[in-house]
Design a protein around this motif. Structure first.
Motif, mmCIF file in Angstrom:
data_model
loop_
_atom_site.group_PDB
_atom_site.id
_atom_site.type_symbol
_atom_site.label_atom_id
_atom_site.label_comp_id
_atom_site.label_asym_id
_atom_site.label_seq_id
_atom_site.Cartn_x
_atom_site.Cartn_y
_atom_site.Cartn_z
ATOM 1 N N ALA A 168 0.670 -26.305 -11.799
ATOM 2 C CA ALA A 168 -0.105 -27.327 -11.081
ATOM 3 C C ALA A 168 0.284 -28.727 -11.537
ATOM 4 N N PHE A 169 0.445 -28.902 -12.851
ATOM 5 C CA PHE A 169 0.830 -30.218 -13.357
ATOM 6 C C PHE A 169 2.283 -30.550 -12.997
ATOM 7 N N LEU A 170 3.181 -29.586 -13.154
ATOM 8 C CA LEU A 170 4.590 -29.834 -12.874
ATOM 9 C C LEU A 170 4.831 -30.135 -11.402
ATOM 10 N N ASN A 171 3.972 -29.593 -10.535
ATOM 11 C CA ASN A 171 4.098 -29.848 -9.099
ATOM 12 C C ASN A 171 3.358 -31.099 -8.658
ATOM 13 N N GLY A 172 2.731 -31.787 -9.616
ATOM 14 C CA GLY A 172 2.029 -33.023 -9.290
ATOM 15 C C GLY A 172 0.772 -32.820 -8.471
ATOM 16 N N GLU A 173 0.159 -31.639 -8.590
ATOM 17 C CA GLU A 173 -1.035 -31.353 -7.807
ATOM 18 C C GLU A 173 -2.279 -31.979 -8.440
ATOM 19 N N ASP A 174 -3.286 -32.195 -7.630
ATOM 20 C CA ASP A 174 -4.611 -32.558 -8.123
ATOM 21 C C ASP A 174 -5.141 -31.323 -8.848
ATOM 22 N N ILE A 175 -5.246 -31.383 -10.177
ATOM 23 C CA ILE A 175 -5.529 -30.185 -10.956
ATOM 24 C C ILE A 175 -6.879 -29.575 -10.611
ATOM 25 N N HIS A 176 -7.873 -30.398 -10.302
ATOM 26 C CA HIS A 176 -9.193 -29.862 -9.966
ATOM 27 C C HIS A 176 -9.177 -29.202 -8.589
ATOM 28 N N ALA A 177 -8.440 -29.796 -7.666
ATOM 29 C CA ALA A 177 -8.303 -29.184 -6.343
ATOM 30 C C ALA A 177 -7.512 -27.885 -6.443
ATOM 31 N N ALA A 178 -6.494 -27.867 -7.306
ATOM 32 C CA ALA A 178 -5.695 -26.658 -7.485
ATOM 33 C C ALA A 178 -6.553 -25.533 -8.070
ATOM 34 N N THR A 179 -7.403 -25.885 -9.037
ATOM 35 C CA THR A 179 -8.295 -24.881 -9.622
ATOM 36 C C THR A 179 -9.275 -24.369 -8.578
ATOM 37 N N ALA A 180 -9.824 -25.290 -7.774
ATOM 38 C CA ALA A 180 -10.769 -24.890 -6.726
ATOM 39 C C ALA A 180 -10.101 -23.931 -5.745
ATOM 40 N N ALA A 181 -8.882 -24.243 -5.351
ATOM 41 C CA ALA A 181 -8.169 -23.377 -4.418
ATOM 42 C C ALA A 181 -7.956 -21.992 -5.013
ATOM 43 N N SER A 182 -7.630 -21.967 -6.312
ATOM 44 C CA SER A 182 -7.378 -20.693 -6.989
ATOM 45 C C SER A 182 -8.641 -19.857 -7.113
ATOM 46 N N VAL A 183 -9.732 -20.500 -7.546
ATOM 47 C CA VAL A 183 -10.977 -19.769 -7.805
ATOM 48 C C VAL A 183 -11.674 -19.370 -6.510
ATOM 49 N N TYR A 184 -11.664 -20.266 -5.521
ATOM 50 C CA TYR A 184 -12.332 -19.959 -4.255
ATOM 51 C C TYR A 184 -11.456 -19.133 -3.312
ATOM 52 N N GLY A 185 -10.184 -19.016 -3.640
ATOM 53 C CA GLY A 185 -9.293 -18.225 -2.803
ATOM 54 C C GLY A 185 -8.968 -18.872 -1.474
ATOM 55 N N VAL A 186 -8.751 -20.198 -1.478
ATOM 56 C CA VAL A 186 -8.417 -20.913 -0.251
ATOM 57 C C VAL A 186 -7.147 -21.739 -0.475
ATOM 58 N N GLU A 187 -6.613 -22.274 0.599
ATOM 59 C CA GLU A 187 -5.488 -23.187 0.478
ATOM 60 C C GLU A 187 -5.979 -24.508 -0.109
ATOM 61 N N ILE A 188 -5.095 -25.182 -0.845
ATOM 62 C CA ILE A 188 -5.504 -26.423 -1.488
ATOM 63 C C ILE A 188 -5.919 -27.467 -0.446
ATOM 64 N N SER A 189 -5.353 -27.390 0.748
ATOM 65 C CA SER A 189 -5.710 -28.332 1.813
ATOM 66 C C SER A 189 -7.115 -28.092 2.343
ATOM 67 N N ASP A 190 -7.672 -26.907 2.060
ATOM 68 C CA ASP A 190 -9.011 -26.565 2.546
ATOM 69 C C ASP A 190 -10.102 -26.826 1.504
ATOM 70 N N VAL A 191 -9.730 -27.346 0.354
ATOM 71 C CA VAL A 191 -10.711 -27.639 -0.701
ATOM 72 C C VAL A 191 -11.509 -28.875 -0.315
ATOM 73 N N ASP A 192 -12.842 -28.751 -0.302
ATOM 74 C CA ASP A 192 -13.672 -29.912 0.012
ATOM 75 C C ASP A 192 -14.189 -30.554 -1.273
ATOM 76 N N ALA A 193 -14.943 -31.661 -1.134
ATOM 77 C CA ALA A 193 -15.386 -32.431 -2.285
ATOM 78 C C ALA A 193 -16.288 -31.620 -3.218
ATOM 79 N N GLU A 194 -17.171 -30.796 -2.650
ATOM 80 C CA GLU A 194 -18.077 -29.999 -3.475
ATOM 81 C C GLU A 194 -17.315 -28.932 -4.250
ATOM 82 N N MET A 195 -16.351 -28.293 -3.627
ATOM 83 C CA MET A 195 -15.545 -27.293 -4.314
ATOM 84 C C MET A 195 -14.765 -27.927 -5.461
ATOM 85 N N ARG A 196 -14.237 -29.116 -5.223
ATOM 86 C CA ARG A 196 -13.482 -29.812 -6.281
ATOM 87 C C ARG A 196 -14.404 -30.199 -7.425
ATOM 88 N N ARG A 197 -15.632 -30.639 -7.091
ATOM 89 C CA ARG A 197 -16.592 -31.038 -8.131
ATOM 90 C C ARG A 197 -16.900 -29.869 -9.055
#
Length: 221
Positions: free
Chosen positions: A103-132
């Motif tokens: 996630a860091f090497l790819n320059g991703e938003d680390i919190h959004a990347a974690t949300a995508a991983s834990v919620y099982g969605v694409e990173i583009s589908d992560v909303d503000a509450e999921m990121r929080r």
């Protein structure tokens, strides 16, 4: 009303009453004192006043914060600098967890990347509450956040919090391995050590009191 009273009382005692007494009589200004030995961890601390903890989240807090102005402003200004997610970058280095490093090497938003991983969605589908929630998890799990703590901060039930933690560690197995390894190492050696060799003794590691050991686990990490 009790919570409001506590907020106002804290602002009054810590800033409104205290700051005028800290003004240097020679300069007419406030000069904080930075200490390299002020914390057990080696983190630089600030006192009289603590410039690292000036309130900002509430309107009244921001009014207190507005009192801190650089001399000869606006030509000069106070600058606050902070590493971007430094704890998580260090965690990635220590744990060597592939998902966190990627996630860091790819320059991703680390919190959004974690949300995508834990919620099982694409990173583009992560909303503000999921990121929080993911941000709470990223920092909280590292320092021993429990299902009860997640419930307090997110509104999840304790059962949902536990499931969230389990999913988090399933997706980031290197982090769990690192944390468990640190625990065992501390029990054996009685101290933790930084990359540069600075040691911090954890004398409570062999305490017979469960709560005493539990409170110090965050220090082990």
């Amino acid at each position: 009303m009790v919570l409001e009273y506590r907020q106002l009382s804290k602002l009054k005692s810590t800033y409104v009453d205290a700051l005028p007494t800290l003004v240097n009589p020679n300069t007419g200004r406030i000069h904080t004192e930075f200490k390299q030995t002020g914390s057990d961890t080696g983190r630089l601390s600030s006192t009289e006043p603590n410039m690292q903890n000036i309130p900002v989240r509430t309107e009244l807090g921001r009014r207190v914060r507005s009192a801190f102005v650089a001399e000869n402003a606006p030509d000069w200004t106070l600058l606050g600098a902070d590493y971007s997610q430094i704890e998580l970058r260090i965690l990635a280095h220590y744990s060597r967890d592939e998902g966190l490093m990627a996630a860091f090497l790819n320059g991703e938003d680390i919190h959004a990347a974690t949300a995508a991983s834990v919620y099982g969605v694409e990173i583009s589908d992560v909303d503000a509450e999921m990121r929080r929630v993911a941000k709470i998890m990223n920092f909280g799990v590292l320092y021993g956040l429990s299902p009860f703590g997640i419930r307090q901060q997110t509104g999840f039930s304790a059962e949902e919090g536990k499931a969230f933690i389990d999913t988090y560690f399933t997706n980031y197995p290197g982090i769990r391995g690192y944390i468990e390894g640190i625990k065992e190492q501390v029990k054996q050696d009685g101290y933790v050590e930084t990359l540069m060799g600075r040691r911090r003794r954890i004398n409570e590691v062999h305490s017979s009191n469960f709560h005493t050991r539990g409170r110090r686990e965050s220090a082990w990490r």
